[in-house]
Design a protein around this motif. Structure first.
Motif, PDB file in Angstrom:
ATOM      1  N   ASP A  13      -8.075 -26.386  80.347  1.00  0.00           N
ATOM      2  CA  ASP A  13      -7.307 -26.063  79.119  1.00  0.00           C
ATOM      3  C   ASP A  13      -6.234 -27.204  78.893  1.00  0.00           C
ATOM      4  O   ASP A  13      -6.070 -27.337  77.956  1.00  0.00           O
ATOM      5  CB  ASP A  13      -6.227 -24.582  79.370  1.00  0.00           C
ATOM      6  CG  ASP A  13      -7.397 -23.452  79.487  1.00  0.00           C
ATOM      7  OD1 ASP A  13      -8.458 -23.396  78.695  1.00  0.00           O
ATOM      8  OD2 ASP A  13      -6.852 -22.435  79.969  1.00  0.00           O
ATOM      9  N   ASP A  14      -5.740 -27.826  79.886  1.00  0.00           N
ATOM     10  CA  ASP A  14      -4.796 -28.695  80.002  1.00  0.00           C
ATOM     11  C   ASP A  14      -5.423 -30.247  79.601  1.00  0.00           C
ATOM     12  O   ASP A  14      -4.685 -31.287  79.552  1.00  0.00           O
ATOM     13  CB  ASP A  14      -3.685 -28.631  80.941  1.00  0.00           C
ATOM     14  CG  ASP A  14      -2.979 -27.500  80.973  1.00  0.00           C
ATOM     15  OD1 ASP A  14      -2.713 -26.642  79.999  1.00  0.00           O
ATOM     16  OD2 ASP A  14      -2.765 -26.754  81.988  1.00  0.00           O
ATOM     17  N   GLN A  15      -6.722 -30.285  80.143  1.00  0.00           N
ATOM     18  CA  GLN A  15      -7.168 -31.669  80.348  1.00  0.00           C
ATOM     19  C   GLN A  15      -6.434 -32.329  81.039  1.00  0.00           C
ATOM     20  O   GLN A  15      -6.368 -33.616  80.793  1.00  0.00           O
ATOM     21  CB  GLN A  15      -7.536 -32.030  78.781  1.00  0.00           C
ATOM     22  CG  GLN A  15      -8.529 -31.525  78.056  1.00  0.00           C
ATOM     23  CD  GLN A  15      -9.982 -31.593  78.921  1.00  0.00           C
ATOM     24  OE1 GLN A  15     -10.590 -32.631  78.907  1.00  0.00           O
ATOM     25  NE2 GLN A  15     -10.558 -30.311  79.094  1.00  0.00           N
ATOM     26  N   ALA A  16      -6.182 -31.838  82.426  1.00  0.00           N
ATOM     27  CA  ALA A  16      -5.299 -32.644  83.330  1.00  0.00           C
ATOM     28  C   ALA A  16      -5.576 -32.061  84.807  1.00  0.00           C
ATOM     29  O   ALA A  16      -5.776 -30.810  84.721  1.00  0.00           O
ATOM     30  CB  ALA A  16      -3.722 -32.593  82.965  1.00  0.00           C
ATOM     31  N   PHE A  17      -5.303 -32.919  85.646  1.00  0.00           N
ATOM     32  CA  PHE A  17      -5.060 -32.431  86.886  1.00  0.00           C
ATOM     33  C   PHE A  17      -3.795 -31.553  87.144  1.00  0.00           C
ATOM     34  O   PHE A  17      -2.652 -31.998  86.827  1.00  0.00           O
ATOM     35  CB  PHE A  17      -5.121 -33.421  88.200  1.00  0.00           C
ATOM     36  CG  PHE A  17      -6.623 -34.004  87.978  1.00  0.00           C
ATOM     37  CD1 PHE A  17      -7.450 -33.197  89.046  1.00  0.00           C
ATOM     38  CD2 PHE A  17      -7.074 -35.096  87.633  1.00  0.00           C
ATOM     39  CE1 PHE A  17      -8.695 -33.776  89.188  1.00  0.00           C
ATOM     40  CE2 PHE A  17      -8.333 -35.383  87.548  1.00  0.00           C
ATOM     41  CZ  PHE A  17      -9.151 -34.865  88.365  1.00  0.00           C
ATOM     42  N   VAL A  18      -3.844 -30.194  87.829  1.00  0.00           N
ATOM     43  CA  VAL A  18      -2.429 -29.484  87.909  1.00  0.00           C
ATOM     44  C   VAL A  18      -2.303 -29.463  89.342  1.00  0.00           C
ATOM     45  O   VAL A  18      -3.090 -29.196  90.086  1.00  0.00           O
ATOM     46  CB  VAL A  18      -2.706 -28.232  87.125  1.00  0.00           C
ATOM     47  CG1 VAL A  18      -1.477 -27.192  87.747  1.00  0.00           C
ATOM     48  CG2 VAL A  18      -3.151 -28.013  85.537  1.00  0.00           C
ATOM     49  N   ALA A  29       3.182 -29.176  88.276  1.00  0.00           N
ATOM     50  CA  ALA A  29       3.206 -30.623  87.675  1.00  0.00           C
ATOM     51  C   ALA A  29       1.837 -30.743  87.384  1.00  0.00           C
ATOM     52  O   ALA A  29       0.894 -30.230  87.734  1.00  0.00           O
ATOM     53  CB  ALA A  29       3.854 -31.502  88.659  1.00  0.00           C
ATOM     54  N   HIS A  30       1.629 -31.764  86.436  1.00  0.00           N
ATOM     55  CA  HIS A  30       0.351 -32.182  86.333  1.00  0.00           C
ATOM     56  C   HIS A  30       0.239 -33.718  86.176  1.00  0.00           C
ATOM     57  O   HIS A  30       1.247 -34.474  86.093  1.00  0.00           O
ATOM     58  CB  HIS A  30      -0.133 -31.653  84.822  1.00  0.00           C
ATOM     59  CG  HIS A  30       0.641 -32.141  83.564  1.00  0.00           C
ATOM     60  ND1 HIS A  30       1.788 -31.782  83.142  1.00  0.00           N
ATOM     61  CD2 HIS A  30       0.193 -33.254  82.699  1.00  0.00           C
ATOM     62  CE1 HIS A  30       2.237 -32.674  82.317  1.00  0.00           C
ATOM     63  NE2 HIS A  30       1.445 -33.283  82.016  1.00  0.00           N
ATOM     64  N   GLY A  31      -0.803 -34.456  86.003  1.00  0.00           N
ATOM     65  CA  GLY A  31      -1.296 -35.660  85.900  1.00  0.00           C
ATOM     66  C   GLY A  31      -2.766 -35.899  85.421  1.00  0.00           C
ATOM     67  O   GLY A  31      -3.563 -35.062  85.379  1.00  0.00           O
ATOM     68  N   ASP A  32      -2.840 -37.207  85.033  1.00  0.00           N
ATOM     69  CA  ASP A  32      -4.047 -37.644  84.480  1.00  0.00           C
ATOM     70  C   ASP A  32      -5.382 -37.853  85.585  1.00  0.00           C
ATOM     71  O   ASP A  32      -6.369 -37.736  85.388  1.00  0.00           O
ATOM     72  CB  ASP A  32      -3.871 -39.071  83.658  1.00  0.00           C
ATOM     73  CG  ASP A  32      -3.353 -38.810  82.243  1.00  0.00           C
ATOM     74  OD1 ASP A  32      -3.185 -37.554  81.763  1.00  0.00           O
ATOM     75  OD2 ASP A  32      -2.780 -39.715  81.742  1.00  0.00           O
ATOM     76  N   ASP A  33      -4.772 -38.043  86.747  1.00  0.00           N
ATOM     77  CA  ASP A  33      -5.648 -38.076  87.789  1.00  0.00           C
ATOM     78  C   ASP A  33      -4.793 -37.612  89.062  1.00  0.00           C
ATOM     79  O   ASP A  33      -3.764 -36.971  89.088  1.00  0.00           O
ATOM     80  CB  ASP A  33      -6.018 -39.702  88.057  1.00  0.00           C
ATOM     81  CG  ASP A  33      -4.553 -40.450  88.171  1.00  0.00           C
ATOM     82  OD1 ASP A  33      -3.710 -40.091  89.065  1.00  0.00           O
ATOM     83  OD2 ASP A  33      -4.712 -41.737  87.892  1.00  0.00           O
ATOM     84  N   HIS A  34      -5.791 -37.321  90.322  1.00  0.00           N
ATOM     85  CA  HIS A  34      -5.133 -36.951  91.398  1.00  0.00           C
ATOM     86  C   HIS A  34      -3.730 -37.421  91.740  1.00  0.00           C
ATOM     87  O   HIS A  34      -2.896 -36.679  92.080  1.00  0.00           O
ATOM     88  CB  HIS A  34      -6.053 -36.787  92.678  1.00  0.00           C
ATOM     89  CG  HIS A  34      -7.285 -36.033  92.686  1.00  0.00           C
ATOM     90  ND1 HIS A  34      -8.425 -36.857  92.139  1.00  0.00           N
ATOM     91  CD2 HIS A  34      -7.409 -34.793  93.010  1.00  0.00           C
ATOM     92  CE1 HIS A  34      -9.451 -35.838  92.265  1.00  0.00           C
ATOM     93  NE2 HIS A  34      -9.017 -34.668  92.623  1.00  0.00           N
ATOM     94  N   GLU A  35      -3.656 -38.577  91.979  1.00  0.00           N
ATOM     95  CA  GLU A  35      -2.824 -39.439  92.546  1.00  0.00           C
ATOM     96  C   GLU A  35      -1.100 -39.078  91.803  1.00  0.00           C
ATOM     97  O   GLU A  35      -0.190 -38.769  92.239  1.00  0.00           O
ATOM     98  CB  GLU A  35      -2.805 -40.844  92.540  1.00  0.00           C
ATOM     99  CG  GLU A  35      -3.851 -41.102  93.504  1.00  0.00           C
ATOM    100  CD  GLU A  35      -5.271 -41.106  93.104  1.00  0.00           C
ATOM    101  OE1 GLU A  35      -5.532 -40.826  91.964  1.00  0.00           O
ATOM    102  OE2 GLU A  35      -6.006 -40.874  94.137  1.00  0.00           O
TER     103      GLU A  35
END
Length: 70
Positions: A13-18, A29-35
């Motif tokens: 849904d968010d097209q992100a890692f949560v 929180a979220h981010g474009d990658d794991h890190e």
């Protein structure tokens, strides 16, 4: 750093890692990658704890073990 459990997953849904800290209600929180998701949740956890203390609210102690999903 505190020893709270962090759950990390991909959200279509968010097209992100949560990243979530379930012991701190609403702390996500979220981010474009794991890190970046992990870095962002660490910042969010510190902000959550700081704000709770400012408001005189209790800060839960980390359970120190894996939580069991409901």
């Amino acid at each position: 750093m505190y020893k709270y459990e962090i759950i990390l997953y991909w959200s279509d849904d968010d097209q992100a890692f949560v990243a979530e800290a379930p012991e701190l209600p609403g702390c996500m929180a979220h981010g474009d990658d794991h890190e970046s998701a992990l870095s962002n949740i660490k910042d969010a956890m510190q902000l959550w704890i700081d704000r709770a203390r400012e408001l005189g609210r209790p800060v839960p102690e980390p359970k120190g073990q894996r939580l069991v999903p409901a």
